[in-house]
Design a protein around this motif. Structure first.
Motif, PDB file in Angstrom:
ATOM      1  N   ALA A 155       0.934  -1.547  -0.146  1.00  0.00           N
ATOM      2  CA  ALA A 155       0.225   0.094   0.259  1.00  0.00           C
ATOM      3  C   ALA A 155       0.956   1.055  -0.247  1.00  0.00           C
ATOM      4  O   ALA A 155       0.173   2.020  -0.525  1.00  0.00           O
ATOM      5  N   ARG A 156       2.020   1.147   0.606  1.00  0.00           N
ATOM      6  CA  ARG A 156       2.841   2.589   1.305  1.00  0.00           C
ATOM      7  C   ARG A 156       3.649   2.477  -0.833  1.00  0.00           C
ATOM      8  O   ARG A 156       3.155   3.949  -0.969  1.00  0.00           O
ATOM      9  N   ALA A 157       3.729   1.298  -1.117  1.00  0.00           N
ATOM     10  CA  ALA A 157       4.172   2.062  -2.671  1.00  0.00           C
ATOM     11  C   ALA A 157       2.998   2.178  -3.436  1.00  0.00           C
ATOM     12  O   ALA A 157       3.429   3.118  -4.356  1.00  0.00           O
ATOM     13  N   LEU A 158       2.148   2.469  -3.902  1.00  0.00           N
ATOM     14  CA  LEU A 158       0.927   2.541  -4.088  1.00  0.00           C
ATOM     15  C   LEU A 158       0.746   3.345  -4.325  1.00  0.00           C
ATOM     16  O   LEU A 158       0.392   4.181  -4.516  1.00  0.00           O
ATOM     17  N   ALA A 159       0.794   4.210  -3.000  1.00  0.00           N
ATOM     18  CA  ALA A 159       0.431   5.328  -2.276  1.00  0.00           C
ATOM     19  C   ALA A 159       1.687   6.369  -2.974  1.00  0.00           C
ATOM     20  O   ALA A 159       1.423   7.427  -3.033  1.00  0.00           O
ATOM     21  N   GLN A 160       2.779   6.151  -3.806  1.00  0.00           N
ATOM     22  CA  GLN A 160       3.704   6.739  -4.673  1.00  0.00           C
ATOM     23  C   GLN A 160       3.237   7.072  -5.947  1.00  0.00           C
ATOM     24  O   GLN A 160       3.158   8.063  -5.713  1.00  0.00           O
ATOM     25  N   GLU A 161       1.758   6.343  -5.973  1.00  0.00           N
ATOM     26  CA  GLU A 161       0.998   5.904  -7.488  1.00  0.00           C
ATOM     27  C   GLU A 161       2.197   6.238  -8.748  1.00  0.00           C
ATOM     28  O   GLU A 161       2.234   6.947  -9.676  1.00  0.00           O
ATOM     29  N   PRO A 162       2.868   5.217  -8.615  1.00  0.00           N
ATOM     30  CA  PRO A 162       3.932   5.365  -9.954  1.00  0.00           C
ATOM     31  C   PRO A 162       3.590   4.760 -10.787  1.00  0.00           C
ATOM     32  O   PRO A 162       1.684   4.049 -10.934  1.00  0.00           O
ATOM     33  N   GLU A 163       3.716   4.640 -11.523  1.00  0.00           N
ATOM     34  CA  GLU A 163       3.621   4.124 -12.880  1.00  0.00           C
ATOM     35  C   GLU A 163       4.442   2.394 -13.032  1.00  0.00           C
ATOM     36  O   GLU A 163       4.291   2.283 -14.092  1.00  0.00           O
ATOM     37  N   ILE A 164       5.487   2.628 -12.431  1.00  0.00           N
ATOM     38  CA  ILE A 164       5.930   0.698 -12.535  1.00  0.00           C
ATOM     39  C   ILE A 164       6.120   0.543 -11.182  1.00  0.00           C
ATOM     40  O   ILE A 164       6.901   0.779 -10.437  1.00  0.00           O
ATOM     41  N   LEU A 165       5.771  -0.226 -10.799  1.00  0.00           N
ATOM     42  CA  LEU A 165       6.021  -1.283  -9.322  1.00  0.00           C
ATOM     43  C   LEU A 165       7.672  -2.570  -9.947  1.00  0.00           C
ATOM     44  O   LEU A 165       6.871  -3.767  -9.959  1.00  0.00           O
ATOM     45  N   LEU A 166       8.175  -2.167  -8.866  1.00  0.00           N
ATOM     46  CA  LEU A 166       8.734  -3.673  -8.379  1.00  0.00           C
ATOM     47  C   LEU A 166       9.300  -3.567  -6.768  1.00  0.00           C
ATOM     48  O   LEU A 166       8.802  -3.353  -6.521  1.00  0.00           O
ATOM     49  N   LEU A 167       8.174  -5.588  -6.888  1.00  0.00           N
ATOM     50  CA  LEU A 167       8.553  -5.920  -5.847  1.00  0.00           C
ATOM     51  C   LEU A 167       9.637  -6.921  -5.340  1.00  0.00           C
ATOM     52  O   LEU A 167       9.723  -8.192  -6.485  1.00  0.00           O
ATOM     53  N   ASP A 168       9.902  -7.292  -4.282  1.00  0.00           N
ATOM     54  CA  ASP A 168      11.164  -8.178  -3.779  1.00  0.00           C
ATOM     55  C   ASP A 168      10.423  -9.634  -3.101  1.00  0.00           C
ATOM     56  O   ASP A 168      10.149  -9.599  -2.178  1.00  0.00           O
ATOM     57  N   GLU A 169       9.912 -10.728  -3.977  1.00  0.00           N
ATOM     58  CA  GLU A 169       9.240 -12.231  -3.256  1.00  0.00           C
ATOM     59  C   GLU A 169       7.885 -11.149  -2.449  1.00  0.00           C
ATOM     60  O   GLU A 169       7.933 -11.438  -0.826  1.00  0.00           O
ATOM     61  N   PRO A 170       6.982 -10.803  -2.930  1.00  0.00           N
ATOM     62  CA  PRO A 170       6.554 -10.289  -1.532  1.00  0.00           C
ATOM     63  C   PRO A 170       5.137 -10.943  -1.136  1.00  0.00           C
ATOM     64  O   PRO A 170       4.761 -10.644  -0.080  1.00  0.00           O
ATOM     65  N   ALA A 171       4.843 -11.928  -2.017  1.00  0.00           N
ATOM     66  CA  ALA A 171       4.018 -13.083  -1.590  1.00  0.00           C
ATOM     67  C   ALA A 171       5.045 -14.070  -0.157  1.00  0.00           C
ATOM     68  O   ALA A 171       4.845 -15.602   0.093  1.00  0.00           O
ATOM     69  N   ALA A 172       5.431 -13.930  -0.073  1.00  0.00           N
ATOM     70  CA  ALA A 172       6.656 -14.942   0.929  1.00  0.00           C
ATOM     71  C   ALA A 172       6.049 -14.664   2.100  1.00  0.00           C
ATOM     72  O   ALA A 172       5.643 -13.684   2.628  1.00  0.00           O
ATOM     73  N   GLY A 173       5.667 -16.158   2.566  1.00  0.00           N
ATOM     74  CA  GLY A 173       4.985 -16.062   4.323  1.00  0.00           C
ATOM     75  C   GLY A 173       3.664 -15.665   3.488  1.00  0.00           C
ATOM     76  O   GLY A 173       3.128 -15.616   5.049  1.00  0.00           O
ATOM     77  N   LEU A 174       2.893 -16.000   3.234  1.00  0.00           N
ATOM     78  CA  LEU A 174       1.984 -15.355   3.129  1.00  0.00           C
ATOM     79  C   LEU A 174       0.894 -16.978   2.252  1.00  0.00           C
ATOM     80  O   LEU A 174       1.472 -17.463   1.940  1.00  0.00           O
ATOM     81  N   ASP A 175      -0.706 -16.344   3.668  1.00  0.00           N
ATOM     82  CA  ASP A 175      -0.849 -18.253   3.140  1.00  0.00           C
ATOM     83  C   ASP A 175      -1.830 -18.112   2.267  1.00  0.00           C
ATOM     84  O   ASP A 175      -1.669 -17.009   1.586  1.00  0.00           O
ATOM     85  N   LEU A 176      -2.787 -19.315   1.535  1.00  0.00           N
ATOM     86  CA  LEU A 176      -3.017 -18.973   0.550  1.00  0.00           C
ATOM     87  C   LEU A 176      -3.892 -17.926  -0.139  1.00  0.00           C
ATOM     88  O   LEU A 176      -4.028 -17.887  -0.994  1.00  0.00           O
ATOM     89  N   ARG A 177      -4.286 -17.580   0.405  1.00  0.00           N
ATOM     90  CA  ARG A 177      -5.316 -17.049   0.592  1.00  0.00           C
ATOM     91  C   ARG A 177      -4.738 -14.721   0.077  1.00  0.00           C
ATOM     92  O   ARG A 177      -5.036 -14.863  -1.063  1.00  0.00           O
TER      93      ARG A 177
END
Lengths: 270, 331, 287
Positions: A155-177
């Motif tokens: 959400a912090r990255a989205l608040a930047q309102e960027p045109e490009i979004l880079l994420l480093d293993e954003p789903a690590a540690g998240l459950d299935l849902r």
């Protein structure tokens, strides 16, 4: 390379002079409306590539440009208004509320002195809503679960309102849902025109949600293309040194028939 | 960032009240209502002399030095991301002390009153550049906070050895002066000295206040700050140089006053949270009020003698801090 | 018997004496026993002692250097801080005479005892009667009017003065002045500038220079001093710290110098020209 988006051409980088290459001759483009998933074994250079594309590292060879302008020539705050980054982890020395952490995403727009205006508050609320964090906006980030905290950082990255979004293993540690929700969010952001690069270890989610895949091995780009081009058993077995069988996603859903790699028990192949 | 203005207002009221009390009490008691008439020259005699030439400059010096030290302490804690960071962690006090003690041991203190502050300031600048050189040589082009701390500790240790060497060859009188200087005191306050100090403190404080948002982002790590558009290296260098100059100027005029720069930032953080937009200006005001209170106690508690102010800041500051820490832990 | 209540026994008069107390060194010289001294400290600046080896400062004398001189008497401070030194000297069989000197009467006591230990009883008697005669002569020549108040500065940074029960307090009184900090709670109080300005003494006497050193009064430019009427009126006297700050045979000369200076001050005052521009003097210095 076309004008729009973030492009790295023939990038090479190493951490020590004369040391081993962390990234060698890799090109990667993050184009508007496209989700690019970067895959590869541990230590294959995925995070280094992301840091090169974000400007945090300078390539030894090659160049990174944002909309035809070399990235190093773009002032820091201009860059941060156009490229949002969600790093793998970050220190959290002091308690901070979800709202205050998301508000940091407005810094590139506010600078040193300007007070947040209505536009800024709207951008924050929108970002929190997209990531479903608004109902715990006043809680201390330190008290959240791993999945909730990760969504706050997106959400912090989205608040930047960027045109490009880079994420480093954003789903690590998240459950299935939460994994599914996050990937659905990334896909819909791309649908609105954002260019997205994510690093992931999950071949099958990448194959279902990314438009294009880039497979790295020992700093080199081993394969790139559509999921069908990259998720092939001989290719994956060579890179990961483990037998796999590729099958089609049985559906139902929009991603029916996406190739899915199933690692086999080693005994079966022998 | 709610409540910045009312909280700063509270501190401003506290500082003003402390200043009035401090101006009023001392060897000669000057009722608060007589301060203005005395300043206007409607009251003559020694009370006016004491007020205009001794007490007021000293109150102003306490405000400037206390504010500068607490502000620098907050800055170093943000810059080094280390809770033990304080204004003297990077060896500045050692350099200043070598300069001041050197002047005193050479016997110049009696003949040239400005030689001690000048020596201290030059010593502090020397320490600052030395630490920066060592950190740069060891850490490459980036200013690595761990390397910076190590460089500061090592340079500080070297200066301490030089101080001990100087003290061991000092005669009885300059030994006394040197020890008194190193404990920190504000008895050397003059209007001209305060004007000189203001030349550093006013622009330095403004520059550091402007770094509040970058400091908040730096607390989340240099990577995050970079991705959010902070010029990380430039911010760190600016913070280091400006905070060091503030400390150098403060030490030059007041000696080594400890604990203000360590305790005030931590206490405020415990009370009001880590946001630098409140923390930085609040540090200045609270540091000023705290040092002013400590110096007032130092002036009157064993009158007609006076204690070194640094003794009071430690004696009063440490229990206060422990109280805040324990209370926070209980919650 | 010395000032720690211990008896000092010698076979005969002391022939090899080490004194680490400058005032007692001077006393030994005044008792005509200079040739018995085998060492000096860096504070013994008397040129006639320059030939002696220096033991350095007196805060922490070098024990080995003292033992190496094979003294048959060591004169040492009697306070706690220095007692390990004298214990170790005793362990080595070296007799130690402990002295504490605060008042003029202490000088009498030490003159008699050291005179005895040095085999100079007659010289001690003569020295004491001469000292007493000089002090009496000063005391019995009073100044006109009320005694001027005197601020005595032992050292200026931080300001330290001589309080009650000190030889300097006595000297000021003998010389016809009144110690402005006679009511202090300790002997050598450190005092605040505010308190000095509030008490506003008639005369400032400062021992801020040593033998042969100049004092341009630079320290008077530190904050507060210029507010004193004594400083504004030029009634400051820079005296030799080696003479004034030392409770030895020099107290008579110190009293005479101060008396002479105060006589000038009271004369000017009697002339009704206390703040007269013409009567301002440069900060006085003593040859």
């Amino acid at each position: 390379m076309s004008g729009a988006g973030l492009a790295g051409v023939d990038l090479s980088f190493r951490y020590a002079p004369q040391g081993p290459w962390a990234v060698r001759d890799v090109s990667a483009a993050v184009e508007p409306g496209v989700v690019l998933a970067v895959l590869g074994p541990n230590g294959s250079g995925k995070s280094s590539l992301l840091r090169l594309l974000s400007g945090a590292l300078e390539p030894e060879v090659g160049r990174v440009s944002l909309g035809d302008v070399p990235l190093s020539r773009i002032p820091d705050r201009d860059r941060a208004r156009r490229i949002g980054v969600v790093p793998q982890s970050e220190p959290s020395p002091f308690p901070i509320s979800v709202r205050d952490l998301v508000a940091m995403g407005r810094y590139p727009h506010l600078g040193t002195w300007r007070e947040p205006a209505r536009r800024d508050h709207e951008a924050m609320e929108r970002a929190m809503h997209r990531c479903s964090v608004e109902h715990f906006a006043d809680r201390d980030v330190g008290t959240l679960s791993g999945g909730e905290a990760q969504r706050v950082r997106v959400a912090r990255a989205l608040a930047q309102e960027p045109e490009i979004l880079l994420l480093d293993e954003p789903a690590a540690g998240l459950d299935l849902r939460h994994q599914m929700e996050l990937h659905t969010l990334l896909r819909s952001l791309a649908g609105e025109g954002m260019g997205i690069l994510l690093i992931t270890h999950d071949l099958n989610l990448a194959s279902r949600f990314a438009h294009r895949l880039l497979l790295l091995n020992e700093g080199h780009a081993t394969a790139k293309g559509t999921p069908g081009d990259v998720v092939r058993d001989t290719l994956l077995e060579g890179v990961y040194q483990w037998p796999v069988r590729v099958v089609e996603h049985p559906g139902p859903g929009p991603d029916v028939r996406a190739p899915q790699a199933i690692p086999l028990a080693r005994r079966v192949v022998e | 960032m709610t409540g910045v203005a009312p909280r700063l207002g509270t501190l401003l009221v506290l500082l003003t009240g402390t200043a009035l009390v401090s101006v009023s009490i001392g060897a000669a008691r000057i009722p608060v209502l007589e301060i203005i008439p005395a300043l206007l020259g409607q009251i003559e005699g020694t009370s006016r002399s004491i007020l205009v030439h001794l007490r007021l400059p000293r109150v102003v010096l306490a405000i400037g030095v206390g504010g500068a030290l607490a502000l620098a302490g907050t800055t170093f804690q943000a810059l080094l991301r280390n809770p033990l960071a304080e204004p003297y962690v990077l060896g500045i006090s050692g350099g200043a002390a070598v300069g001041a003690v050197g002047v005193l041991v050479a016997g110049l203190g009696a003949r040239l009153p400005w030689a001690v502050p000048l020596g201290a300031f030059v010593g502090a600048l020397l320490a600052m550049f030395l630490v920066l050189r060592v950190a740069r040589a060891a850490g490459g082009s980036r200013l690595d906070s761990r390397v910076l701390i190590l460089a500061g500790v090592v340079v500080g240790a070297f200066f301490n050895a030089v101080i001990l060497l100087l003290l061991s060859i000092a005669d009885v009188e300059s030994f006394r002066s040197a020890i008194f200087w190193m404990m920190g005191n504000l008895s050397g306050a003059t209007w001209s000295g305060n004007a000189l100090l203001a030349l550093y403190i006013l622009p330095g404080t403004a520059l550091l206040l402007a770094l509040a948002r970058p400091f908040d982002l730096l607390a989340r790590g240099e990577d995050v700050a970079f991705h959010l558009g902070v010029r990380v290296e430039r911010t760190k260098l600016l913070a280091y140089v400006v905070a060091s100059l503030l400390v150098a100027a403060a030490v030059a005029f007041a000696g080594v006053i400890g604990f203000v720069g360590l305790i005030v930032p931590h206490a405020l953080r415990l009370l009001w949270g880590p946001g630098h937009r409140l923390l930085l200006p609040a540090s200045f005001l609270a540091g000023a009020a705290f040092l002013l209170m400590a110096d007032t106690v130092a002036r009157v508690v064993i009158a007609p003698a006076e204690l070194p102010t640094g003794v009071i800041t430690a004696l009063a500051g440490v229990p206060l801090f422990v109280f805040l820490l324990v209370r926070r832990g209980v919650q | 018997m010395d000032d720690q209540g211990q008896n000092v026994h010698l076979e005969g008069p002391a022939r090899r004496v080490v004194s680490i107390i400058p005032s007692m060194t001077e006393l030994v010289v005044a008792l005509d026993a200079r040739e018995a001294l085998v060492a000096r400290t860096r504070y013994d600046r008397d040129p006639s002692l320059a030939y002696l080896p220096s033991l350095g400062g007196t805060i922490r004398p070098n024990l080995e250097a003292i033992a190496d001189l094979h003294p048959d008497l060591v004169i040492a401070w009697s306070d706690e801080e220095h007692s390990p030194l004298s214990r170790r000297l005793r362990d080595m069989g070296i007799p130690v005479y402990h002295a504490s000197v605060q008042r003029i009467e202490d000088i009498h006591r030490h003159a008699q005892r050291l005179g005895h230990l040095l085999g100079r009883d007659a010289e001690a008697t003569g020295f004491l009667s001469d000292l007493e005669a000089r002090l009496t002569a000063v005391r019995e020549t009073p100044h006109p009017g009320t005694p001027p108040t005197v601020l005595y500065i032992v050292w200026h940074d931080p300001p330290q003065t001589a309080g009650p029960g000190t030889f300097l307090d006595e000297i000021i009184e003998i010389a016809g002045g009144r110690n402005v900090f006679h009511d202090a709670r300790s002997s050598w109080p450190q005092i605040s500038m505010e308190e000095i300005v509030r008490r506003d003494p008639d005369v400032v006497v400062a021992a801020t220079r040593h033998d042969g050193e100049p004092d341009d009064g630079g320290w008077l430019r530190r904050p507060g001093w210029q507010e004193l009427t004594a400083v504004q009126g030029g009634r400051t006297l820079a005296v030799n710290a080696d003479l004034f700050n030392r409770p030895g045979p020099g107290v008579a000369e110190a009293a005479e110098i101060l008396h002479q200076y105060l006589a000038g001050v009271t004369e000017a005052r009697a002339g009704g020209s206390e703040l007269d521009e013409a009567n301002r003097t440069e900060p006085g210095t003593v040859p």
